[in-house]
Design an enzyme around this catalytic site. Structure first.
Site, PDB file in Angstrom:
ATOM      1  CB  CYS A 165     -33.524  72.644  90.208  1.00 37.51           C
ATOM      2  SG  CYS A 165     -34.346  73.824  88.898  1.00 37.51           S
ATOM      3  CE  LYS A 214     -28.537  77.944  84.659  1.00 39.47           C
ATOM      4  NZ  LYS A 214     -28.049  76.488  84.687  1.00 39.47           N
TER       5      LYS A 214
HETATM    6  P1  NDP Z   1     -20.683  67.629  82.963  1.00 40.62           P
HETATM    7  O1  NDP Z   1     -20.571  66.092  83.081  1.00 40.62           O
HETATM    8  O2  NDP Z   1     -21.420  68.376  82.001  1.00 40.62           O
HETATM    9  O3  NDP Z   1     -19.114  68.334  82.636  1.00 40.62           O
HETATM   10  C1  NDP Z   1     -18.087  68.011  83.660  1.00 40.62           C
HETATM   11  C2  NDP Z   1     -16.683  68.573  82.648  1.00 40.62           C
HETATM   12  O4  NDP Z   1     -15.687  68.300  83.421  1.00 40.62           O
HETATM   13  C3  NDP Z   1     -16.431  67.655  81.565  1.00 40.62           C
HETATM   14  O5  NDP Z   1     -15.768  68.671  80.626  1.00 40.62           O
HETATM   15  C4  NDP Z   1     -15.482  66.806  81.924  1.00 40.62           C
HETATM   16  O6  NDP Z   1     -14.632  66.442  80.844  1.00 40.62           O
HETATM   17  C5  NDP Z   1     -14.790  67.384  82.920  1.00 40.62           C
HETATM   18  N1  NDP Z   1     -13.982  66.560  83.956  1.00 40.62           N
HETATM   19  C6  NDP Z   1     -14.648  65.493  84.781  1.00 40.62           C
HETATM   20  N2  NDP Z   1     -13.818  65.070  85.574  1.00 40.62           N
HETATM   21  C7  NDP Z   1     -12.684  65.890  85.755  1.00 40.62           C
HETATM   22  C8  NDP Z   1     -11.599  65.685  86.053  1.00 40.62           C
HETATM   23  N3  NDP Z   1     -11.397  64.810  87.205  1.00 40.62           N
HETATM   24  N4  NDP Z   1     -10.527  66.784  85.911  1.00 40.62           N
HETATM   25  C9  NDP Z   1     -10.624  67.447  84.808  1.00 40.62           C
HETATM   26  N5  NDP Z   1     -12.048  67.566  84.271  1.00 40.62           N
HETATM   27  C10 NDP Z   1     -12.796  66.794  84.649  1.00 40.62           C
HETATM   28  O7  NDP Z   1     -21.095  68.241  84.640  1.00 40.62           O
HETATM   29  P2  NDP Z   1     -21.267  69.654  85.174  1.00 40.62           P
HETATM   30  O8  NDP Z   1     -20.555  69.541  86.473  1.00 40.62           O
HETATM   31  O9  NDP Z   1     -20.863  70.693  84.222  1.00 40.62           O
HETATM   32  O10 NDP Z   1     -22.822  69.650  85.274  1.00 40.62           O
HETATM   33  C11 NDP Z   1     -23.187  68.445  85.796  1.00 40.62           C
HETATM   34  C12 NDP Z   1     -24.698  68.125  85.110  1.00 40.62           C
HETATM   35  O11 NDP Z   1     -25.565  68.790  85.553  1.00 40.62           O
HETATM   36  C13 NDP Z   1     -24.717  68.378  83.736  1.00 40.62           C
HETATM   37  O12 NDP Z   1     -24.269  66.887  82.960  1.00 40.62           O
HETATM   38  C14 NDP Z   1     -26.178  68.301  83.115  1.00 40.62           C
HETATM   39  O13 NDP Z   1     -26.952  66.990  83.263  1.00 40.62           O
HETATM   40  C15 NDP Z   1     -26.491  69.041  84.439  1.00 40.62           C
HETATM   41  N6  NDP Z   1     -26.686  70.605  84.565  1.00 40.62           N
HETATM   42  C16 NDP Z   1     -27.508  71.137  83.474  1.00 40.62           C
HETATM   43  C17 NDP Z   1     -27.811  72.478  83.134  1.00 40.62           C
HETATM   44  C18 NDP Z   1     -28.645  72.905  82.248  1.00 40.62           C
HETATM   45  O14 NDP Z   1     -29.438  72.046  81.824  1.00 40.62           O
HETATM   46  N7  NDP Z   1     -28.603  74.048  81.642  1.00 40.62           N
HETATM   47  C19 NDP Z   1     -26.753  73.463  84.033  1.00 40.62           C
HETATM   48  C20 NDP Z   1     -25.655  72.844  84.839  1.00 40.62           C
HETATM   49  C21 NDP Z   1     -25.936  71.274  84.871  1.00 40.62           C
HETATM   50  P3  NDP Z   1     -14.840  65.177  79.891  1.00 40.62           P
HETATM   51  O15 NDP Z   1     -15.921  65.647  78.862  1.00 40.62           O
HETATM   52  O16 NDP Z   1     -13.516  65.077  79.316  1.00 40.62           O
HETATM   53  O17 NDP Z   1     -15.531  63.984  80.563  1.00 40.62           O
END
Ligand code: NDP
Length: 452
Positions: free
Chosen positions: A43, A51
């Site tokens: 974080c 961020k």
């Molecule tokens: P997320 O899980 O939010 O999103 C991941 C994205 O990548 C989804 O759209 C997923 O698609 C896609 N994806 C996953 N695997 C693949 C692949 N192999 N090929 C192509 N696309 C793929 O993860 P983030 O990395 O964005 O963030 C991680 C976590 O961190 C978040 O879920 C959240 O809990 C936390 N976070 C919170 C924030 C905040 O509170 N503002 C800011 C940043 C992070 P699909 O939906 O189809 O699975």
């Protein structure tokens, strides 16, 4: 009781670990903590804080354009990425120091180095020194995942994005979750040409469908090239840049490819097997309601248990655990109605159920929806619009979902999350006097259902 070096030893100095350590020490426990990187964890170091600073920096471009409508003549504006990154780094280093002093002040002994479990009561730090503890807390967090595609070694993740030496002129962002949407806004605002791809028909899976479609429209309006039903097939270097091949043969010349494709618990080589700590199929540590793992003396909180990967949740888990272990409490973390924000541009703020979830859970729901151009942008001429939505359970009149896309959505939703937690009804929202003129007052003045 056997004589251990510590009553509690925490592996991982991020949000959850630091909070648990401080509270436990404050309750009189002898606490040690080890961290192999900077104190503050994801974080503070590569996540929420840097961020948000980059989001602030990138929003200034639009604010400068807004200024003209208000009569300001602003000289030719120029942006310098290295200055922003250097100033951001300075602030993060300050926070790393604050975390260290906070722990020291609370009486927690901090060890630099990677902690590995040897057994249920023994930790080895940096492959050398061994320490013992009555109880051990695993708070080692998560790590970005990179898709298994040819050329994956050319991809960066959010870990590197916040330290890039230069602002990429053209960037491809893969993934349609929190991080993808936030970094698309950052780089777009700062002047990069941004393409964001998502493998499904509409990004931000898990959010309300109206929110997802509305954010897509607003981001496109700001210039992000958002492509759905699109995969990254391969990446290879080409003439000093990168050639990204997308599904259906599309090709893209870019300077940088950012994988924002989710994060995984950081459980490898932690000695979990030796200590008898079970993980699930995703590698997340399995814990019960009291945060206890399958090893009776070992607990885990935060991203490594992969329940809700949000800093405030890790803080809540760490605090509850410390109070339960050393303060005679028996609290549980309440995972219902956790508010969250995506610092995309525009911001998203949500608490409670989506319309689809509410329909599945309650059957009969009433929807109140409002879209408008925020007052500030009427004079500035910015075309951005705001969406607000309430989801109400018809039978009880309780507001079960609040959704917003627009400036300061996170700030506005935080207050409404309290109302939801208290079980507020739509009648109580209606009986609340608005604050005029604000965008937030719309939440207490929506009278006509959009659908039911
Ligand atoms: P997320 O899980 O939010 O999103 C991941 C994205 O990548 C989804 O759209 C997923 O698609 C896609 N994806 C996953 N695997 C693949 C692949 N192999 N090929 C192509 N696309 C793929 O993860 P983030 O990395 O964005 O963030 C991680 C976590 O961190 C978040 O879920 C959240 O809990 C936390 N976070 C919170 C924030 C905040 O509170 N503002 C800011 C940043 C992070 P699909 O939906 O189809 O699975």
């Amino acid at each position: 009781m056997a004589s251990y070096d510590y009553d509690l030893f925490v592996i991982g100095g991020g949000s959850g670990g630091v909070r648990a350590a401080r509270i436990a020490a404050g309750l009189g426990a002898r606490v040690g903590l080890c961290e192999e990187r900077d104190l503050g964890g994801t974080c503070v170091t590569v996540g929420c804080v840097p961020k948000k600073l980059l989001v602030y920096g990138s929003m200034i471009a639009e604010e400068l354009r807004d200024a003209a409508g208000y009569g300001w003549t602003v000289g030719e504006a120029a942006f310098d990425w290295p200055t922003l990154i250097a100033n951001k780094n300075k602030e993060i280093e300050r926070l790393n120091g604050v975390y260290g002093r906070m722990l020291e002040g609370a009486g927690v002994v901090v060890h630099e180095g990677r902690g590995v479990l040897i057994d249920g009561h023994t930790i080895e730090i940096g492959g050398a020194r061994r320490l013992s503890a009555d109880k051990i807390l695993l708070a080692v967090g998560g790590w970005p995942m990179v898709p298994q595609i040819p050329g994956r070694e050319h991809l960066i993740t959010s870990n590197e994005a916040v330290f890039l030496p230069e602002l990429p002129k053209r960037i491809l962002i893969v993934g349609g979750g929190y991080i993808g949407a936030e970094f698309a806004g950052i780089f777009n605002g700062l002047g990069s040409r941004v393409t964001q791809i998502y493998r499904g028909p509409l990004f931000l899976r898990g959010f309300d469908d109206d929110v997802r479609a509305f954010v897509a429209e607003q981001m496109r309006g700001k210039g992000v090239d958002l492509r759905f039903d699109t995969d990254l097939v391969s990446v290879r270097p080409q003439e000093g840049a990168l050639l990204a091949t997308l599904s259906e043969g599309q090709a893209l010349d870019v300077d940088c490819v950012l994988a924002a494709t989710g994060r995984a618990p950081l459980t490898r080589n932690l000695g979990l097997e030796a200590a008898g700590v079970e993980v699930d199929a995703r590698g997340a540590i399995v814990v019960d309601e009291e945060m206890r793992t399958s090893a009776p003396s070992i607990y885990a909180v935060g991203d490594v248990i992969d329940r809700v990967a949000l800093t405030p949740v890790a803080l809540g888990e760490g605090m509850a655990l410390a109070r339960n272990l050393f303060g005679g409490a028996s609290g549980r973390v309440d995972y219902r109605d956790i508010p969250s924000a995506v610092f995309s541009q525009p911001n998203i703020g949500v608490v409670g159920l989506t319309e689809a979830q509410a329909r599945a859970q309650y059957g009969d729901v009433t929807i109140f929806r409002s879209t408008f151009r925020p007052m500030k942008f009427t004079v500035s001429g910015r075309p951005e619009r705001t969406l607000m939505k309430l989801v109400v359970d018809k039978a009880s009149d309780r507001v079960v979902g609040v959704h917003m896309v627009g400036p300061d959505a996170g700030e506005i939703i935080q207050g409404l999350a309290v109302a939801l937690k208290c079980g507020a009804t739509k009648a109580q929202f209606d009986a609340t006097i608005g604050i005029h003129p604000t965008a937030a007052e719309e939440f207490v003045t929506m009278r006509t259902p959009a659908s039911s």
